[in-house]
Design a protein around this motif. Structure first.
Motif, PDB file in Angstrom:
ATOM      1  N   VAL A 186       0.837  -1.211   0.000  1.00  0.00           N
ATOM      2  CA  VAL A 186       0.000   0.000   0.000  1.00  0.00           C
ATOM      3  C   VAL A 186       0.868   1.256   0.000  1.00  0.00           C
ATOM      4  O   VAL A 186       0.602   2.213  -0.738  1.00  0.00           O
ATOM      5  CB  VAL A 186      -0.952  -0.005   1.224  1.00  0.00           C
ATOM      6  N   LEU A 217       2.263   1.725  -3.457  1.00  0.00           N
ATOM      7  CA  LEU A 217       1.256   2.174  -4.418  1.00  0.00           C
ATOM      8  C   LEU A 217       0.865   3.633  -4.201  1.00  0.00           C
ATOM      9  O   LEU A 217       0.521   4.342  -5.149  1.00  0.00           O
ATOM     10  CB  LEU A 217       0.003   1.286  -4.324  1.00  0.00           C
ATOM     11  N   SER A 218       0.927   4.065  -2.935  1.00  0.00           N
ATOM     12  CA  SER A 218       0.538   5.453  -2.668  1.00  0.00           C
ATOM     13  C   SER A 218       1.734   6.409  -2.752  1.00  0.00           C
ATOM     14  O   SER A 218       1.595   7.599  -2.460  1.00  0.00           O
ATOM     15  CB  SER A 218      -0.137   5.555  -1.303  1.00  0.00           C
ATOM     16  N   PHE A 237      -2.192   3.353  -7.519  1.00  0.00           N
ATOM     17  CA  PHE A 237      -3.511   2.732  -7.406  1.00  0.00           C
ATOM     18  C   PHE A 237      -4.247   2.642  -8.747  1.00  0.00           C
ATOM     19  O   PHE A 237      -4.827   1.589  -9.052  1.00  0.00           O
ATOM     20  CB  PHE A 237      -4.354   3.427  -6.335  1.00  0.00           C
ATOM     21  N   TYR A 279      -5.897  -0.737 -10.261  1.00  0.00           N
ATOM     22  CA  TYR A 279      -7.309  -0.811 -10.664  1.00  0.00           C
ATOM     23  C   TYR A 279      -7.427  -1.250 -12.131  1.00  0.00           C
ATOM     24  O   TYR A 279      -8.252  -2.095 -12.477  1.00  0.00           O
ATOM     25  CB  TYR A 279      -8.008   0.551 -10.493  1.00  0.00           C
ATOM     26  N   CYS A 281       0.050   1.707   5.357  1.00  0.00           N
ATOM     27  CA  CYS A 281      -1.316   1.200   5.213  1.00  0.00           C
ATOM     28  C   CYS A 281      -2.196   1.615   6.393  1.00  0.00           C
ATOM     29  O   CYS A 281      -3.394   1.834   6.247  1.00  0.00           O
ATOM     30  CB  CYS A 281      -1.293  -0.312   5.058  1.00  0.00           C
TER      31      CYS A 281
END
Lengths: 223, 338
Positions: free
Chosen positions: B90, B93-94, B100, B104, B169
């Protein structure tokens, strides 16, 4: 039963060694008939046989067997069709020398899922028919030329197809064995098989059993 | 930019998939424009040969894509050690705005590609290539997905800066966080859980329902496909809001990635694997109704639909078993809920 429409086969297409082995060949063989492809070496007989036998596909034109356009079938279906319809006797028999007569004959049934007992039964029946019962347990390499050929024919018939294809079946046989072979062909014809052979042997082409002779030259049907 | 082994590996994989896909799409275009099954001319035979090649290559590319998806999860975890503030995938990804969206899009791609693979499978079950034009048209349509995915992947990986502090996260999937993660984390279980089961029951009901008219059946199956998408999204929400807290046995830790790690026995892999399998099977079961173009196809498709239905049911049961076991174990151990 067998129909080719303007079948063309080109090997090594687009390369320097490109060969047009067959050009717009159209033949038709009715059900239960014997037809012979006659012509010198390199005239396209084997190529036409391999197209009819679903061993390869044409570059253009059509091959129809029993009304089905086999030249358009995807490989997966083509193999299944071949197993169901075709029996092939090769020029040099293509038997496996270290297997017994019985095992060689049963070989085409291996992928068909037919149970072992049935395979044995069919092989025994054919060996009996072609006078091979005494040689059942013999390795093929220990057989005479005539016996090898009878084994190859029995193997071609074990799947109980509808078509028998033979490529120069008498090329390695003497006159007496050729006569014997033609007798066998007559018996197979009586079993309602459609037979297509390639040969340049006059004894075969002029035999009264033969219904149709297609003469070939340079990849074309000339008569 | 971080160029460690994982990222380089993923780059090679992504480029390979894109290159294969591009080659196939060019051929697909050729096949789509020139296909004439009734013809026996040289061009048509060549197209028939080409379709084998394209099918084989696409199977390779799409299966590799699925494989890379799970590898991406592992890779992101490994990369998290290189980014300050990141505790798991997380955080990685951020680390920039592409992370993100990339994930997706990858999920969307998995669904689209699975549909293509299933259509290709059905087409290969027929003697006369009945779906060739349709499947290659579909391939051309889904091609931009892989292009965008590759662009996002490179934007994401090339913009990873080890100097920039990223979020963990715990802060993203926190009820107090204003964002998707926070919203999902704050989702009350008394709403999420009944909604999930209601959608699952609705999918089952639709699966067993039938109408005589073809048009009605298509509508019904499309609804069924949509319920599986809803089920998938709701399941992800439930994983974050409910299942995760029992896996971690912590009321505030709701990360959907940490349980992919060895500390949690890689439980995330079977959990997500079964969820994807269920949703993909269910979704495609519904979508396939649109491809029943003739009686022969209808037969093969009906069989495939039944098989997909079975896979979906067993995968849902597996997903529920894997997902709810930590909850049951916790409840039986302590006699209370978190």
């Amino acid at each position: 039963m067998i129909k080719t429409i303007k079948a063309t086969k080109i090997y090594n297409q687009g390369r320097t060694n490109e060969v047009t082995a067959l050009f717009e060949a159209s033949v038709e063989v009715e059900k239960g008939c014997i037809a012979v492809l006659k012509g010198p070496s390199g005239s396209g007989k084997t190529t036409l046989l391999s197209l009819v036998g679903c061993q390869s596909k044409p570059n253009s034109g059509e091959i129809r067997i029993d009304g089905k356009r086999v030249s358009k079938l995807p490989d997966k279906f083509l193999n299944a069709f071949k197993r169901q319809y075709m029996g092939f006797v090769f020029q040099n028999y293509q038997l496996i020398p270290d297997l017994t007569v019985s095992d060689n004959i049963m070989l085409p049934l291996l992928p068909s899922g037919i149970v072992f007992k049935e395979r044995i039964r069919r092989a025994d029946e054919l060996m009996d028919q072609f006078d091979l019962t005494k040689r059942k347990k013999f390795k093929v390499k220990n057989l005479s030329g005539g016996e090898q050929q009878r084994t190859a024919i029995a193997r071609a018939l074990i799947n109980r197809g509808k078509i028998l294809l033979a490529d120069e079946p008498t090329a390695h046989l003497d006159s007496q064995l050729t006569d014997e072979f033609l007798k066998i062909v007559g018996r197979i014809k009586d079993m309602d098989y459609t037979i297509l052979m390639s040969s340049h042997d006059a004894k075969v082409c002029e035999n009264p059993l033969v219904d149709r002779v297609f003469e070939m030259k340079d990849g074309r049907i000339i008569q | 930019m971080i160029l460690n082994t994982w990222i380089v590996g993923l780059m090679v994989g992504q480029v390979t998939i894109l290159a294969t896909f591009t080659f196939c799409v060019l051929n697909a275009l050729l096949i789509f424009l020139n296909w004439n099954y009734d013809s026996s001319d040289e061009k048509q035979y060549q197209l028939e040969k080409r379709t084998y090649l394209v099918s084989a290559l696409m199977k390779f590319a799409l299966v590799t894509h699925l494989f890379l998806f799970s590898l991406t999860a592992l890779a992101l975890d490994e990369i998290s050690e290189l980014l300050p503030g990141a505790m798991c995938a997380v955080g990685v990804l951020s680390a920039n705005e592409y992370g993100f969206p990339y994930v997706y899009l990858k999920i969307v791609a998995v669904f689209l590609f699975s549909t293509w693979l299933i259509i290709n499978y059905i087409d290969s079950k027929q003697e006369n290539y009945p779906l060739v034009s349709l499947k290659y048209l579909l391939l051309i349509i889904i091609f931009p997905t892989i292009v965008f995915e590759t662009v996002l992947f490179f934007k994401f990986t090339l913009n990873l800066d080890p100097q920039v502090i990223t979020s963990c996260c715990g802060s993203i999937f926190n009820e107090k966080n204003i964002g998707v993660g926070g919203l999902i984390s704050a989702l009350p279980n008394r709403i999420a859980l009944p909604a999930l089961f209601a959608v699952a029951i609705l999918s089952g009901f639709l699966a067993f329902s039938d109408v005589g008219a073809r048009r009605g059946r298509r509508t019904l199956r499309t609804l069924e496909a949509l319920t599986w998408i809803v089920f998938f999204i709701l399941s992800l929400m439930v994983v974050i809001s409910f299942i995760s807290i029992y896996i971690y046995e912590m009321p505030t830790h709701r990360c959907p990635f940490c349980f992919l790690q060895s500390e949690y026995n890689f439980i995330g892999f079977p959990l997500y694997g079964l969820l994807f399998l269920a949703a993909i099977s269910g979704f495609n079961r519904g979508i396939l109704e649109w491809f029943k173009l003739n009686d022969s196809l209808a037969g093969v498709i009906s069989t495939t639909q039944n098989n997909l239905g079975r896979i979906a049911v067993f995968s849902v049961l597996g997903f529920l078993l894997v997902g709810f076991t930590p909850f049951l174990v916790y409840y039986l151990k302590t006699g209370r809920l978190i």
